[in-house]
Scaffold this motif. Structure first.
Motif, PDB file in Angstrom:
ATOM      1  N   ALA A 207       7.348  -4.438  -5.404  1.00 27.03           N
ATOM      2  CA  ALA A 207       7.398  -2.861  -5.621  1.00 27.03           C
ATOM      3  C   ALA A 207       8.097  -2.853  -6.755  1.00 27.03           C
ATOM      4  O   ALA A 207       9.430  -3.482  -6.626  1.00 27.03           O
ATOM      5  CB  ALA A 207       7.532  -2.416  -4.278  1.00 27.03           C
ATOM      6  N   VAL A 208       7.898  -2.122  -7.595  1.00 27.35           N
ATOM      7  CA  VAL A 208       8.495  -1.889  -9.141  1.00 27.35           C
ATOM      8  C   VAL A 208       8.418  -0.218  -9.463  1.00 27.35           C
ATOM      9  O   VAL A 208       7.541   0.310  -9.266  1.00 27.35           O
ATOM     10  CB  VAL A 208       7.885  -2.772 -10.100  1.00 27.35           C
ATOM     11  CG1 VAL A 208       8.972  -2.555 -11.357  1.00 27.35           C
ATOM     12  CG2 VAL A 208       7.652  -4.228  -9.717  1.00 27.35           C
ATOM     13  N   SER A 209       9.795   0.350  -9.730  1.00 31.47           N
ATOM     14  CA  SER A 209       9.621   1.646 -10.414  1.00 31.47           C
ATOM     15  C   SER A 209      10.519   1.223 -11.705  1.00 31.47           C
ATOM     16  O   SER A 209      11.465   0.854 -11.712  1.00 31.47           O
ATOM     17  CB  SER A 209      10.533   2.685  -9.377  1.00 31.47           C
ATOM     18  OG  SER A 209      10.665   3.698 -10.028  1.00 31.47           O
ATOM     19  N   GLY A 255      15.581   0.624 -21.471  1.00 31.41           N
ATOM     20  CA  GLY A 255      15.427   1.355 -20.256  1.00 31.41           C
ATOM     21  C   GLY A 255      15.588   0.109 -19.074  1.00 31.41           C
ATOM     22  O   GLY A 255      16.233  -0.732 -19.145  1.00 31.41           O
ATOM     23  N   GLY A 256      15.150   0.449 -17.859  1.00 30.89           N
ATOM     24  CA  GLY A 256      15.489  -0.632 -16.666  1.00 30.89           C
ATOM     25  C   GLY A 256      14.320  -0.459 -15.762  1.00 30.89           C
ATOM     26  O   GLY A 256      13.444   0.405 -15.757  1.00 30.89           O
ATOM     27  N   LEU A 257      14.377  -1.056 -14.701  1.00 34.35           N
ATOM     28  CA  LEU A 257      13.701  -0.907 -13.419  1.00 34.35           C
ATOM     29  C   LEU A 257      14.524  -1.543 -12.272  1.00 34.35           C
ATOM     30  O   LEU A 257      15.670  -2.003 -12.257  1.00 34.35           O
ATOM     31  CB  LEU A 257      12.423  -1.873 -13.584  1.00 34.35           C
ATOM     32  CG  LEU A 257      12.603  -3.248 -13.882  1.00 34.35           C
ATOM     33  CD1 LEU A 257      12.602  -4.060 -12.459  1.00 34.35           C
ATOM     34  CD2 LEU A 257      11.478  -3.965 -14.683  1.00 34.35           C
ATOM     35  N   ILE A 258      13.915  -1.003 -11.092  1.00 29.85           N
ATOM     36  CA  ILE A 258      14.271  -1.487  -9.823  1.00 29.85           C
ATOM     37  C   ILE A 258      12.921  -2.008  -9.028  1.00 29.85           C
ATOM     38  O   ILE A 258      11.910  -1.613  -9.291  1.00 29.85           O
ATOM     39  CB  ILE A 258      14.820  -0.244  -8.902  1.00 29.85           C
ATOM     40  CG1 ILE A 258      13.832   0.690  -8.712  1.00 29.85           C
ATOM     41  CG2 ILE A 258      16.397   0.215  -9.594  1.00 29.85           C
ATOM     42  CD1 ILE A 258      14.164   1.853  -7.777  1.00 29.85           C
ATOM     43  N   ALA A 259      13.315  -3.108  -8.306  1.00 32.21           N
ATOM     44  CA  ALA A 259      12.407  -3.975  -7.578  1.00 32.21           C
ATOM     45  C   ALA A 259      12.742  -4.698  -6.438  1.00 32.21           C
ATOM     46  O   ALA A 259      13.904  -5.020  -6.102  1.00 32.21           O
ATOM     47  CB  ALA A 259      11.782  -4.933  -8.720  1.00 32.21           C
ATOM     48  N   VAL A 260      12.048  -4.748  -5.669  1.00 33.41           N
ATOM     49  CA  VAL A 260      11.786  -5.454  -4.397  1.00 33.41           C
ATOM     50  C   VAL A 260      10.804  -6.548  -4.107  1.00 33.41           C
ATOM     51  O   VAL A 260       9.697  -5.961  -4.702  1.00 33.41           O
ATOM     52  CB  VAL A 260      12.081  -4.654  -2.977  1.00 33.41           C
ATOM     53  CG1 VAL A 260      13.692  -3.786  -3.100  1.00 33.41           C
ATOM     54  CG2 VAL A 260      10.972  -3.878  -2.624  1.00 33.41           C
ATOM     55  N   ASP A 261      10.856  -7.618  -3.336  1.00 36.85           N
ATOM     56  CA  ASP A 261       9.719  -8.469  -3.343  1.00 36.85           C
ATOM     57  C   ASP A 261       9.651  -8.636  -1.609  1.00 36.85           C
ATOM     58  O   ASP A 261      10.215  -7.808  -0.885  1.00 36.85           O
ATOM     59  CB  ASP A 261       9.952  -9.788  -3.815  1.00 36.85           C
ATOM     60  CG  ASP A 261      11.113 -10.706  -3.323  1.00 36.85           C
ATOM     61  OD1 ASP A 261      11.408 -10.424  -2.126  1.00 36.85           O
ATOM     62  OD2 ASP A 261      11.433 -11.458  -3.890  1.00 36.85           O
TER      63      ASP A 261
END
Length: 291
Positions: A207-209, A255-261
């Protein structure tokens, strides 16, 4: 096979200004992570927690989303949001939405109550009205950045998109993103935040934002690129997210992102002056930072 551990990350936008004190934002993000942790511990699912967290980020007025939204060059507030449920593959989005407090709730309504994925402009607003979503009576007093666009705003004003990604105790993944873009955007401009695959993505893998200069995130399909690097390239979350952000930087964007697997790992890379972010790791550790 899932386990009962859960994790999440949230962001309040890339582009933190050097020397600025983000103590209020960092404390706010930490508090939201703690609230989300308690919801997950009580058995809440990933999508609900992602949406609830973004609603709170929008309502705070601390970020360039929801109540803290920035006006466009005509002094109008056009808001964007999207979300995706990794367990079902469903997604919803609104773009250039005017007059409603929570774009992410409008996006969820699109996902759950229409056969569509995205509604835009007046069509999105008309639909939101039919859903009874909370309207803004007076933008001039409700928005914390109230008033028309001022020409002396710097063109590189940091963005403040918000987002949340969650892996719940059953291994389900979800992502949500909301923004107003940047001060002075052209009327009708749409960045990556409402675009599934660019501003947010969730499947069974990750999941990525995302947050930053949206045009570059659209051109490189950052959010879905992360998941596909993992699914088809066998990359780890850390490797996939780092490569995706480097692709943005390679084109001259930031920019950047946040993610979990699906295993609960968290990644929060950025190629900008900072990234307002917070996370809950599977071992229960919480962090919140702006740089």
């Amino acid at each position: 096979m899932s386990n009962k551990r859960f994790s999440l990350a949230l962001h309040g936008g890339a582009g933190s200004a050097p020397g600025h004190d983000y103590g209020v934002e960092v404390a706010h993000m930490r508090g939201l992570v703690e609230a989300a942790r308690d919801r997950l511990a009580a058995g809440a699912n990933a999508l609900d927690v992602a949406v609830e967290t973004v609603v709170a980020l929008e309502a705070s007025g601390l970020y360039i989303a929801g109540r803290g939204a920035s006006p466009n060059a005509s002094g109008i507030y056009e808001l964007d949001a999207c979300l995706m449920d990794g367990a079902s593959g469903r997604a919803g989005s609104v773009a250039a939405l005017q007059g409603f407090e929570s774009p992410i709730l409008a996006a969820r309504a699109v996902m759950e109550r229409t056969p569509h994925v995205m509604l835009a402009g007046e069509g999105a607003a008309a639909f939101a009205r039919t859903q009874g979503l909370k309207t803004i009576a007076d933008p001039a007093t409700w928005f914390t950045h109230a008033g028309a666009f001022e020409a002396n705003h710097p063109p590189d004003l940091p963005t403040g998109t918000v987002g949340c990604v969650v892996r719940d105790g059953e291994g389900r993944l979800a992502a949500a993103t909301s923004t107003a873009g940047v001060f002075g955007k052209l009327p009708g401009r749409v960045g990556d935040s409402p675009i599934i695959g660019a501003g947010a993505w969730a499947d069974g893998q990750a999941a990525v934002s995302c947050t930053g200069q949206g045009e570059y995130f659209i051109r490189t399909a950052v959010a879905v690129q992360v998941a596909h690097r993992m699914r088809f390239g066998g990359e780890s979350l850390a490797s996939a997210t780092a490569a995706a952000i480097q692709g943005v930087a390679g084109l001259g964007g930031d920019g950047g992102l946040i993610a979990v697997d699906r295993e609960g790992h968290v990644a929060m890379p950025f190629a900008s002056d900072g990234l307002k972010r917070a996370a809950l790791f599977p071992d229960g550790t919480i962090m919140a930072e702006a740089f």
